[in-house]
Write an enzyme that holds these catalytic residues in place. Structure first.
Site, mmCIF file in Angstrom:
data_model
loop_
_atom_site.group_PDB
_atom_site.id
_atom_site.type_symbol
_atom_site.label_atom_id
_atom_site.label_comp_id
_atom_site.label_asym_id
_atom_site.label_seq_id
_atom_site.Cartn_x
_atom_site.Cartn_y
_atom_site.Cartn_z
ATOM 1 C CG HIS A 140 -1.864 1.126 1.292
ATOM 2 N ND1 HIS A 140 -2.238 1.724 2.463
ATOM 3 C CD2 HIS A 140 -2.504 1.818 0.315
ATOM 4 C CE1 HIS A 140 -3.057 2.723 2.209
ATOM 5 N NE2 HIS A 140 -3.233 2.798 0.914
ATOM 6 C CG ASN A 190 -6.297 4.554 3.975
ATOM 7 O OD1 ASN A 190 -5.946 5.719 4.119
ATOM 8 N ND2 ASN A 190 -6.057 3.868 2.875
HETATM 9 P P1 NAD Z 1 -7.550 6.512 -10.239
HETATM 10 O O1 NAD Z 1 -9.028 6.678 -10.414
HETATM 11 O O2 NAD Z 1 -6.646 7.694 -10.407
HETATM 12 O O3 NAD Z 1 -6.998 5.349 -11.226
HETATM 13 C C1 NAD Z 1 -7.589 4.105 -11.360
HETATM 14 C C2 NAD Z 1 -7.232 3.560 -12.728
HETATM 15 O O4 NAD Z 1 -7.675 2.200 -12.815
HETATM 16 C C3 NAD Z 1 -7.915 4.314 -13.892
HETATM 17 O O5 NAD Z 1 -6.918 4.760 -14.797
HETATM 18 C C4 NAD Z 1 -8.814 3.260 -14.525
HETATM 19 O O6 NAD Z 1 -8.932 3.385 -15.939
HETATM 20 C C5 NAD Z 1 -8.084 1.982 -14.141
HETATM 21 N N1 NAD Z 1 -8.916 0.787 -14.213
HETATM 22 C C6 NAD Z 1 -10.210 0.614 -13.831
HETATM 23 N N2 NAD Z 1 -10.607 -0.645 -14.093
HETATM 24 C C7 NAD Z 1 -9.546 -1.287 -14.659
HETATM 25 C C8 NAD Z 1 -9.342 -2.612 -15.156
HETATM 26 N N3 NAD Z 1 -10.321 -3.513 -15.118
HETATM 27 N N4 NAD Z 1 -8.138 -2.921 -15.658
HETATM 28 C C9 NAD Z 1 -7.139 -1.996 -15.702
HETATM 29 N N5 NAD Z 1 -7.272 -0.732 -15.237
HETATM 30 C C10 NAD Z 1 -8.468 -0.388 -14.723
HETATM 31 O O7 NAD Z 1 -7.378 5.855 -8.788
HETATM 32 P P2 NAD Z 1 -6.079 5.885 -7.831
HETATM 33 O O8 NAD Z 1 -6.226 7.008 -6.870
HETATM 34 O O9 NAD Z 1 -4.849 5.754 -8.661
HETATM 35 O O10 NAD Z 1 -6.332 4.545 -6.983
HETATM 36 C C11 NAD Z 1 -5.928 3.277 -7.463
HETATM 37 C C12 NAD Z 1 -5.802 2.310 -6.304
HETATM 38 O O11 NAD Z 1 -4.847 2.807 -5.366
HETATM 39 C C13 NAD Z 1 -7.100 2.091 -5.507
HETATM 40 O O12 NAD Z 1 -7.138 0.767 -5.050
HETATM 41 C C14 NAD Z 1 -6.931 3.052 -4.349
HETATM 42 O O13 NAD Z 1 -7.694 2.679 -3.229
HETATM 43 C C15 NAD Z 1 -5.440 2.907 -4.080
HETATM 44 N N6 NAD Z 1 -4.831 4.036 -3.369
HETATM 45 C C16 NAD Z 1 -5.243 5.314 -3.610
HETATM 46 C C17 NAD Z 1 -4.665 6.362 -2.903
HETATM 47 C C18 NAD Z 1 -5.107 7.779 -3.145
HETATM 48 O O14 NAD Z 1 -4.789 8.662 -2.340
HETATM 49 N N7 NAD Z 1 -5.787 8.075 -4.226
HETATM 50 C C19 NAD Z 1 -3.643 6.111 -1.978
HETATM 51 C C20 NAD Z 1 -3.211 4.788 -1.781
HETATM 52 C C21 NAD Z 1 -3.817 3.753 -2.479
#
Ligand code: NAD
Length: 291
Positions: A140, A190
């Site tokens: 994470h 979180n």
């Molecule tokens: P984001 O919305 O910026 O990006 C998600 C991406 O996943 C998009 O580009 C989308 O097209 C892609 N996607 C969706 N379905 C897909 C599939 N079936 N195959 C391939 N790609 C697919 O989201 P993010 O903020 O980058 O979050 C991504 C992950 O990281 C989540 O699990 C989130 O919980 C985790 N995360 C987020 C944060 C944060 O602060 N945003 C911090 C730590 C972890």
């Protein structure tokens, strides 16, 4: 030694692109896949911008930045699955993630480690669909990945010691400090942070303060670098709501109920910075509070 030399990433959004950047800077070859080709383009453009910032700050030379950028290439899902580690950083939705891991498991190399960057979903449950839960782990990363120093490491019930040790060495090789968390909803960071942001949304919903008052109060009163609503917009309100739902369902305690105002914002498509509007409007030069 991690034994990891190549990295595959599924999901090229803010997190996937960030993980790709730090991996490439550390010398790994990276393949980036996303269901949306536009996201891959945007992700690689973001990495280029991130590296340029480091050159401007003299943290990297132009040659190092060029070499790092050249190490990140678009790839297909089967290609990603054949790297030494395949890290999933797609949308925070269990159905989507499970399908990705089923697809990855169909193509993995014998030694490939499958990792998820999920913010909250059970690592044991995601691992269960792969048929090789011993080679599965939670890594994470924090947002923004190039700046934040922590990686939480979450072992599922079946994760084996070599997978843990290789993943730990990999995270450390990116210059990150790690903290181990047991596999319970939302892990450590979180479990504490997201209910606080949800409480800030309740404070807004109940009219205790305006967006500006709440963020100013926490910045100056608790010495937080960002206000909770500003931070919610930065994380993404859809991600925030998904994490609250995982806490609520997984711990079955009403103290984790998502604020109805947060639900309404997500239903409206007001997802924060990434959609241009959340608790602030990002259309102009400086963000303007929307309440
Ligand atoms: P984001 O919305 O910026 O990006 C998600 C991406 O996943 C998009 O580009 C989308 O097209 C892609 N996607 C969706 N379905 C897909 C599939 N079936 N195959 C391939 N790609 C697919 O989201 P993010 O903020 O980058 O979050 C991504 C992950 O990281 C989540 O699990 C989130 O919980 C985790 N995360 C987020 C944060 C944060 O602060 N945003 C911090 C730590 C972890």
């Amino acid at each position: 030694m991690s034994g990891i030399k190549s990295v595959g990433i599924v999901g090229a959004g803010q997190m996937g692109a960030g993980i790709a950047q730090v991996s490439a800077q550390a010398g790994y070859d990276v393949l980036l896949y996303d269901v949306s080709p536009e996201s891959i383009e945007k992700g690689i453009a973001g990495i280029k911008k991130g590296l340029a910032k480091l050159v401007a700050k003299q943290a990297l030379t132009q040659a190092e930045a060029d070499a790092a950028l050249a190490r990140v290439q678009p790839g297909t899902l089967p290609e990603v699955a054949r790297q030494d580690i395949a890290i999933e950083a797609a949308t925070e939705n269990e159905t989507i993630k499970k399908q990705i891991f089923r697809d990855l498991a169909d193509h993995v190399g014998t030694d490939t480690i499958l990792a998820s960057n999920t913010s909250s979903i059970s690592i044991t449950r995601l691992a269960s669909v792969t048929g090789r839960p011993h080679k599965f782990i939670g890594l994470h990363f924090m947002n923004p990945v190039p700046i934040m120093r922590l990686v939480e490491i979450i072992r599922g019930i079946a994760t084996d010691v070599p997978t843990y040790e290789a993943s730990l060495a990999f995270a450390q090789s990116l210059g990150k400090t790690t903290a181990n968390s047991e596999d319970f909803p939302a892990f450590i960071v979180n479990r504490i942070l997201i209910p606080m942001i949800n409480e800030a949304v309740y404070t807004l919903y109940e009219g205790v303060g305006t967006v500006e008052a709440i963020d100013t109060a926490l910045k100056l009163g608790a010495n937080h670098p960002m206000g909770p609503l500003e931070l919610g917009d930065f994380i993404g309100l859809d991600t925030l709501l998904s994490i609250m739902n995982v806490l609520h369902d997984g711990l079955a305690d009403s103290k984790y109920r998502p604020c109805p105002l947060l639900v309404k914002y997500v239903e409206a498509g007001w997802l924060g910075r990434k959609s241009g509007r959340g608790f602030y409007d990002y259309g102009g030069e400086t963000p303007v509070p929307t309440r």
